[in-house]
Design a protein around this motif. Sequence first.
Motif, PDB file in Angstrom:
ATOM      1  N   THR A 225     -14.447  13.888  42.438  1.00 24.60           N
ATOM      2  CA  THR A 225     -13.977  13.534  41.105  1.00 24.60           C
ATOM      3  C   THR A 225     -13.387  12.123  41.151  1.00 24.60           C
ATOM      4  N   GLU A 242      -7.088  13.888  37.541  1.00 29.34           N
ATOM      5  CA  GLU A 242      -8.520  13.665  37.446  1.00 29.34           C
ATOM      6  C   GLU A 242      -8.846  12.954  36.136  1.00 29.34           C
ATOM      7  N   SER A 243      -9.754  12.005  36.201  1.00 32.23           N
ATOM      8  CA  SER A 243     -10.235  11.370  34.978  1.00 32.23           C
ATOM      9  C   SER A 243     -11.497  12.094  34.519  1.00 32.23           C
ATOM     10  N   THR A 244     -12.032  11.678  33.380  1.00 31.78           N
ATOM     11  CA  THR A 244     -13.272  12.278  32.875  1.00 31.78           C
ATOM     12  C   THR A 244     -14.493  11.459  33.256  1.00 31.78           C
ATOM     13  N   ARG A 280     -20.178   8.694  29.808  1.00 34.03           N
ATOM     14  CA  ARG A 280     -18.722   8.910  29.874  1.00 34.03           C
ATOM     15  C   ARG A 280     -18.027   7.822  30.707  1.00 34.03           C
ATOM     16  N   ALA A 283     -12.271   6.345  29.598  1.00 33.61           N
ATOM     17  CA  ALA A 283     -11.303   7.416  29.358  1.00 33.61           C
ATOM     18  C   ALA A 283     -10.007   6.796  28.876  1.00 33.61           C
ATOM     19  N   TRP A 292      -6.096  12.656  31.181  1.00 33.45           N
ATOM     20  CA  TRP A 292      -7.051  11.692  30.656  1.00 33.45           C
ATOM     21  C   TRP A 292      -8.037  12.392  29.743  1.00 33.45           C
ATOM     22  N   GLY A 293      -8.355  11.738  28.624  1.00 39.02           N
ATOM     23  CA  GLY A 293      -9.341  12.263  27.702  1.00 39.02           C
ATOM     24  C   GLY A 293     -10.563  11.369  27.654  1.00 39.02           C
ATOM     25  N   GLN A 294     -11.707  11.974  27.470  1.00 38.99           N
ATOM     26  CA  GLN A 294     -12.954  11.223  27.410  1.00 38.99           C
ATOM     27  C   GLN A 294     -13.057  10.436  26.108  1.00 38.99           C
TER      28      GLN A 294
END
Length: 367
Positions: A225, A242-244, A280, A283, A292-294
Motif C-alpha cells: 500500500t 494508508e492513502s488511496t 486514483r 488523495a 485520506w480520501g480519494q
Amino acid sequence: MRSLGKTRRTLTVGLCAIAVAAATAAPAHAEQAATAADRPAAAGTPGWSLKDTGTDVRLRGLAPVSRKTAWVAGSKGTVLRTTDGGRNWLDVSPPGADALEFRDVEAFDGRRAVVLAIGEGEASRVLRTEDGGASWTESFRNTDARAFYDCITFFDSRHGLAMSDPVDGKYRILSTGDGGRSWKVLPDAGMPPALPGEAGFAASGQCLVSSGRKDVWLATGGGATARVLHSADRGLNWTVAESTIPAGDPARGVFALAFRDRTHGLAVGGDYRADQASPRAAAVTGDGGRSWGQAQTPPPAYRSGVAWLPHSRSAALAVGPTGTDLTTDGGRSWRSFDTGSFDTVDCTPDFGCWASGEKGRVARLEF
C-alpha cells in the motif's frame, strides 16, 4: 494592502479562467494545447511562461523564494539561481559536483540554500551555501551503504530534516538545528516498521514536507500500500496511514505531498512508467494525514509534484510529465490546463508559482 488585494482578485479571476478552460477543453485541441504549453501565456490568459535556463539537464529540485528569486537543482551537479524573475539564470553549481544527482533544494533567501544529492552510500550528500552559490560547504556525506536519501525539508531557517529509504526495516531521519551546517541521525524507536519493498521517491523533492514549527509528513510507495507517515515532534515519533493511491509495485505510490497547514493536505502520485495507467492518482486529507480520501476526479495521469496556491484554502496545482492540473475545491476534483512536462511545483506568498523539470524546463505562472 491595496496592491495585495488587487493581486488576490487577479489570482481569483485567473483561477476561474483556468478552471473554465480546463472543463470545456475538447480533445481535438490537444495538439494546439501542446504547442501553447511551450510559449509564454498571452496577455490576460493564465498559464506557464517558460524561462530560458541555458541548460538541458533535468531539474527536479525547486526552491522559489519569491516571484523574482528562485533556485533549481538537478542532474550533473547543477544548481541555478535567478533574481530577476527568470530572465537570467546564474550557474552556481558546486565545483566538482558533476557526478552528483541533486533532487532537492531548500532556500531561505537569495543567498542561503541547502541542496541534497541522492544515491546509495556516499552519493547521498548535503551541501550548503551562504553567499548565493559562490561557495559551497559539504555538511553531510552518507557513509552507510544501506542508506539512500531522497528528500529534505525545513521548518524554519534553522531546523530541518532529511529522509532515507529504510535501513534495518525503518526509514532513517537526519536532523539539523543550525540551518544545515551539521546533521545527526535521529533514533528510530518512534518510527513504524517499513513494509516489504517500501521506499520514498526522489522525484520532486516533495516526499518529505513540513508545515509549521514541528509537523512533517513522509510519502511512500513500492510496498503493498502507498502510505503517508506523520510526525508532530520534528521526526522523533511517527504515525502511519494508508492513502488511496495505488501501490503494489516498485514504480507506484505517493510521489509528492503538500500541506497548507497542519491539517489540510494533498497527495499525488501513481505509476511513473509512461506505458502504465495511473488511476486514483490524487488523495486529500483534512485531519493532518490520519486518514485520506480519494479525489473524486483525479488527474488523468501520474503526477510527481503538488503545491497549494498562496492565500487560497481550496486551489492547488499538480504537475507531471504529461501536464499540469488545477483543483479549486481543495483536491476533490482536478482539471488539466497545460500539457507541458514538469516534475515539481512550488509557490511563494507573493504569488510566485514556479515549476521545473526535464530538459532544463523552468516556468512561472503568469496572469
